[in-house]
Motif scaffolding. Structure first.
Motif, short mmCIF file in Angstrom:
data_model
loop_
_atom_site.label_atom_id
_atom_site.label_comp_id
_atom_site.label_asym_id
_atom_site.label_seq_id
_atom_site.Cartn_x
_atom_site.Cartn_y
_atom_site.Cartn_z
N ARG A 1 4.10 1.15 -5.33
CA ARG A 1 2.74 0.76 -5.04
C ARG A 1 2.76 -0.61 -4.49
O ARG A 1 3.31 -1.58 -4.94
N CYS A 2 2.65 -0.87 -3.12
CA CYS A 2 2.47 -2.18 -2.60
C CYS A 2 1.67 -3.10 -3.33
O CYS A 2 0.59 -2.66 -4.04
N SER A 3 1.92 -4.20 -3.45
CA SER A 3 1.22 -5.39 -4.39
C SER A 3 0.18 -5.89 -3.94
O SER A 3 -0.55 -6.68 -4.15
N HIS A 4 -0.04 -5.51 -2.45
CA HIS A 4 -1.31 -6.14 -1.73
C HIS A 4 -2.21 -5.26 -1.88
O HIS A 4 -3.59 -5.58 -2.12
N ALA A 5 -2.35 -3.74 -2.19
CA ALA A 5 -2.94 -2.91 -2.32
C ALA A 5 -2.41 -1.61 -2.56
O ALA A 5 -1.23 -1.43 -2.40
N ASP A 6 -3.03 -0.43 -2.99
CA ASP A 6 -2.51 0.62 -3.50
C ASP A 6 -1.91 1.47 -2.44
O ASP A 6 -2.77 2.72 -2.13
N TYR A 7 -1.12 1.23 -1.71
CA TYR A 7 -0.37 2.25 -0.93
C TYR A 7 1.07 2.24 -0.88
O TYR A 7 1.60 1.49 -1.91
N SER A 8 1.49 3.51 -0.47
CA SER A 8 2.88 3.81 -0.97
C SER A 8 3.99 3.09 -0.08
O SER A 8 3.98 3.39 0.95
N TRP B 1 3.62 0.46 5.18
CA TRP B 1 3.15 0.73 6.31
C TRP B 1 1.77 0.38 6.69
O TRP B 1 1.10 0.37 7.91
N LYS B 2 1.03 0.10 5.57
CA LYS B 2 -0.49 -0.42 5.77
C LYS B 2 -0.64 -1.65 6.69
O LYS B 2 -1.37 -1.77 7.43
N HIS B 3 -0.09 -2.83 5.95
CA HIS B 3 -0.40 -4.10 6.72
C HIS B 3 0.87 -4.69 7.06
O HIS B 3 0.91 -5.89 7.43
N LEU C 1 3.96 -11.76 4.76
CA LEU C 1 2.54 -11.54 4.23
C LEU C 1 1.92 -10.19 4.52
O LEU C 1 2.71 -9.83 5.77
N PRO C 2 1.12 -9.73 4.11
CA PRO C 2 0.02 -10.27 3.37
C PRO C 2 0.45 -10.29 1.76
O PRO C 2 -0.34 -10.82 0.95
N ALA C 3 1.22 -9.54 1.42
CA ALA C 3 1.69 -9.35 0.01
C ALA C 3 2.26 -10.62 -0.44
O ALA C 3 3.11 -11.26 0.27
#
Ligand code: FES
Length: 104
Positions: free
Chosen positions: A42-49, A65-67, A81-83
């Motif tokens: 789980r990415c620590s920025h949002a719940d993406y794999s 892959w999300k941000h 960033l952003p995580a």
């Protein structure tokens, strides 16, 4: 106390990332050559794999892959960033073609 669980054989892990779900842990297992790395999936920025992202073998990083945050496969720390928070790192052991994951 940590527990060691078998997550498959070497053949179950092609090169690159693969998601493993075991005992409530969602883990991105990454194979590079004969080396294995395992991070919380789980990415620590949002719940993406993270296991759906690209792996940068030379830098030993995986990209969300999300941000686009990249995470060190060795430490779980974000390198862009952003995580800003790390993801957990798990230990992997390979013994006689079998792959084991150490759960905390
Ligand atoms: S969800 Fe991974 S960088 Fe935003």
């Amino acid at each position: 106390m940590s527990e060691r669980v078998a997550i498959g054989s070497l053949d179950d892990f092609p090169q690159g990332p693969k998601r493993v779900e075991i005992q409530g842990h969602r883990v991105a297992v990454v194979r590079i050559g004969d080396d294995f790395y395992a991070l919380g999936d789980r990415c620590s920025h949002a719940d993406y794999s993270l296991s759906e992202g690209d792996v940068y073998e030379e830098d030993l990083e995986i990209e969300c892959w999300k941000h686009g945050s990249t995470f060190s496969l060795k430490t779980g720390r974000p390198t862009t960033l952003p995580a800003t928070r790390p993801v957990p790192v798990y230990e992997i052991e390979v013994e006689e073609e079998k792959v084991w994951l150490k759960l905390p």
